[in-house]
Design an enzyme around this catalytic site. Sequence first.
Site, PDB file in Angstrom:
ATOM      1  N   LYS A 169      -0.254   8.185 -16.570  1.00 48.14           N
ATOM      2  CA  LYS A 169       1.017   8.121 -17.300  1.00 48.14           C
ATOM      3  C   LYS A 169       1.174   6.825 -18.083  1.00 48.14           C
ATOM      4  CE  LYS A 169       3.243   8.950 -13.488  1.00 48.14           C
ATOM      5  NZ  LYS A 169       4.373   9.123 -12.524  1.00 48.14           N
ATOM      6  N   GLN A 207      -4.276  -6.792  -1.616  1.00 49.10           N
ATOM      7  CA  GLN A 207      -3.897  -7.579  -0.442  1.00 49.10           C
ATOM      8  C   GLN A 207      -2.469  -7.312   0.019  1.00 49.10           C
ATOM      9  OE1 GLN A 207      -6.046  -8.546   1.308  1.00 49.10           O
ATOM     10  NE2 GLN A 207      -7.087 -10.449   0.800  1.00 49.10           N
ATOM     11  N   ASP A 267      -8.138  -3.585 -13.777  1.00 48.24           N
ATOM     12  CA  ASP A 267      -8.587  -4.915 -14.207  1.00 48.24           C
ATOM     13  C   ASP A 267      -8.783  -4.949 -15.721  1.00 48.24           C
ATOM     14  OD1 ASP A 267      -8.649  -5.582 -11.490  1.00 48.24           O
ATOM     15  OD2 ASP A 267     -10.743  -4.987 -11.300  1.00 48.24           O
TER      16      ASP A 267
END
Length: 327
Positions: free
Chosen positions: A227, A173, A257
């Site tokens: 990384k 968002q 997530d």
Amino acid sequence: MRIAVTGSIATDHLMRFQGRFVDQILPDKLDHVSLSFLVDDLQVRRGGVASNIAFGLGQLGLRPVLVGAVGRDFEEYDEWLRRHGVDTHSLHTSRAQHTARFLCTTDDDGNQIASFYAGAMSEASAIDLGAVSQHVGGLDLVLVGANDPEAMLRHTHDCRTAGLPFAADPSQQLARLQGDAIRDLVTGAEYLFTNEYEATLLLIKTGWTADDVLARVSTWVTTLGRKGCRIQQQGERAIEVSAVPVTEAEAPTGVGDGFRAGFLAALAWGLTSTRAAQLGCAVAANVLCASGPQEYQLDGNELLSLCRSSYGPETAYDLSRRLSHLR
């Protein structure tokens, strides 16, 4: 430690384009883009940032409280989450809207083009986090994830009003939110989660420097893809944690997530931010090897083996008490 996870809850429609987006884009025609990609694969998966994170936390033995808005078509998904240790009793069910949909195409470079239909998510601002906290007997941390913007602002306000520690995770968002809203969502957070691109976008939109951000949050965690991740705190040297190597990656959707689930679980167990990031990277590797954001199954011994080989025996030892019972 009781964690509430707020944010989008959606069904993912994941497609694979055998090629590179960059080869199809004409730099001198960017003001009139009209592209169609013939995809070779379609998978319909359970998704949404909040439900993905809650699913991971449930697999790690916590019982997270999932907070968001869904449609009346959510019954099967709801049963799935409950079977995997997620408390779904605080969900708002829309009478008129479908559960949100995420449509995403990934190319051979791992780049993604996506669209998101909000649906029931547009009603998430009706949820009172103070009431949720009272209903579940108190909350120790609230993750404010990507959601309807009004809901994100309300949840952050609710946390401040009720004295609930919160983690800011505006992620997708950030592209839609304006600077004032982003500053409101971030200020006072115990943790701020971004990826590397989002970190730059956040600075541009807020007009802040990195030091300005660190003056307003306790810990800033930035995922860096292959990384690993970076952990920053005001006045401290940044900590870099390498990623867990993966030889056969499937799709990147939901990997961030998974990282957050591992990170938050380790915090709930009283471990350091470094150990939290290491477990987060190990969970993220499991997600990356699966065909969808909730298509993986965590095994404690396998996670310990990953952490031992990637970070050494001390990390495995610190995590062993909590992970050895997972099957």
